[in-house]
Design a protein around this motif. Structure first.
Motif, short mmCIF file in Angstrom:
data_model
loop_
_atom_site.label_atom_id
_atom_site.label_comp_id
_atom_site.label_asym_id
_atom_site.label_seq_id
_atom_site.Cartn_x
_atom_site.Cartn_y
_atom_site.Cartn_z
N LEU A 168 -35.60 -15.39 23.93
CA LEU A 168 -35.47 -15.70 25.35
C LEU A 168 -34.22 -15.06 25.95
N ARG A 169 -33.14 -15.07 25.21
CA ARG A 169 -31.92 -14.48 25.75
C ARG A 169 -32.07 -12.97 25.95
N GLU A 228 -49.97 -21.76 26.51
CA GLU A 228 -49.32 -22.56 27.55
C GLU A 228 -50.12 -22.53 28.85
N VAL A 267 -43.23 -25.67 21.83
CA VAL A 267 -41.96 -25.88 22.54
C VAL A 267 -41.46 -24.53 23.06
N MET A 268 -41.53 -23.51 22.21
CA MET A 268 -41.13 -22.17 22.65
C MET A 268 -42.06 -21.65 23.74
N GLU A 317 -43.48 -23.34 26.05
CA GLU A 317 -43.07 -23.95 27.32
C GLU A 317 -41.78 -23.32 27.85
N LYS A 318 -40.84 -23.06 26.95
CA LYS A 318 -39.58 -22.45 27.37
C LYS A 318 -39.82 -21.03 27.90
N LEU A 319 -40.67 -20.29 27.22
CA LEU A 319 -40.99 -18.93 27.66
C LEU A 319 -41.63 -18.97 29.04
N TRP A 320 -42.53 -19.90 29.25
CA TRP A 320 -43.22 -20.03 30.53
C TRP A 320 -42.22 -20.30 31.65
N GLU A 321 -41.33 -21.26 31.42
CA GLU A 321 -40.35 -21.62 32.45
C GLU A 321 -39.42 -20.46 32.77
N LEU A 322 -38.99 -19.73 31.74
CA LEU A 322 -38.14 -18.56 31.96
C LEU A 322 -38.91 -17.49 32.73
#
Length: 326
Positions: A177-178, A209, A307-308, A310-315
């Motif tokens: 993500l970073r 997702e 979990v990843m 969801e984080k990828l989607w939000e980013l």
């Protein structure tokens, strides 16, 4: 009715014939439809088996004309519409999506097939690493902008979004993500094949997702077409990287010592068509397909990490400045 049986060698036409009733009359948008590629083979086959409208895309009008002319020559009655789309440019994505949203037709199936060449580090006009932009962020924005057209698909059909991933997603440790948000930080250690694998991992996570968030309104699927000899390897930079890895020779042919079980483009496109039209898949939305059937066992653990996902989607929503409206 018996369930069709497919294998590694099944072709796009064989799978399309099995699902001809599902294809007939459907409106399909396929990204990346250059001649001799998977997108072109997919477009050819669904047009042949009666799709209502086939929208093909390419980065340049010249490439589109070649593909469109070839499709019309083989299938004179096909309803083909060409759309200029450069997924490495968010401006181009927005322009193309606006054009599609102005069409009178709805969309039943969106196939996110186009992919970047495997190349040295470079940034897009929007400041993103080129592969993650072309393979993930561009398709992510396109899909979100086209949701009204997908949601307009008539009942009882549930629209589908297919992401053409790759078995190569397992060659990395998963999405970073970073690195997506701050690509310059990793420029010195950049590896083109690792970037490709991460982008394909992002495709698999996004299909899962999308399906979770849509709650049955839209179904997402991801596929590996297999190791396919297409025009993808004709790019000089990609060829150099594949040669370095010992996958192909200097003339672009597969290396005899490579353990991949190579497919032809029609064989590679078969799994894409199965993901788009196999009615049995409505029971397992978000799944991953290989050799034209569901095969979640081949997904690496990092690409099953919800979990990843969801984080990828939000980013991704934040970076492309779009919140999906299901």
């Amino acid at each position: 009715m018996s369930t069709p049986t497919f294998s590694h060698s099944s072709t796009a036409d064989e799978v399309a014939a099995a699902f001809a009733g599902e294809i007939r009359g459907k409106n399909v948008l396929i990204t990346g439809t250059s001649l001799n590629g998977l997108g072109f083979e997919t477009a050819r086959s669904v047009a042949k088996f009666g799709a209502g409208l086939v929208i093909i895309t390419g980065r340049t009008r010249e490439r589109l004309v070649l593909a469109e002319d070839a499709l019309r020559a083989e299938i004179p009655g096909a309803n083909i519409r060409a759309l200029v789309l450069d997924l490495a440019s968010l401006e181009s994505v927005r322009t193309a999506a606006a054009e599609v949203n102005a069409y009178p037709e709805h969309i039943d199936i969106l196939i996110n097939n186009a992919a970047s060449s495997i190349a040295p580090f470079r940034l897009t006009p929007d400041g993103f690493e080129h592969q993650i932009a072309t393979d993930h962020l561009g398709p992510f924005l396109l899909t979100g902008l086209l949701l009204p057209k997908l949601r307009a698909a008539p009942h009882p059909h549930t629209p589908r979004v297919v992401y053409v991933a790759s078995g190569a997603h397992a060659w990395c440790a998963g999405v970073d993500l970073r690195a997506i948000e701050h690509p310059r930080e990793g420029e010195r250690e950049y590896n083109g094949m690792q970037a490709y694998a991460r982008a394909k991992s992002a495709n698999i996570l996004t299909a899962k997702e999308l399906t979770r968030r849509a709650r049955g309104r839209v179904l997402g699927f991801s596929v590996t077409p297999g190791a396919v000899k297409t025009n993808f390897g004709e790019n000089d930079e990609t060829r150099a990287e594949l040669m370095r890895l010992g996958i192909i020779t200097a003339d672009g042919t597969p290396t005899s010592g490579v353990t991949f079980d190579w497919k032809t483009p029609p064989q590679g496109a078969a799994t894409i068509i199965a993901a788009g039209f196999d009615p049995a898949l409505t029971a397992t939305p978000g799944c991953y397909l290989a050799d034209s059937v569901q095969n979640d066992q081949r997904v690496a653990p990092h690409s099953n990490d919800l979990v990843m996902a969801e984080k990828l989607w939000e980013l991704s929503e934040r970076l492309v400045e779009l919140t999906y409206a299901f």
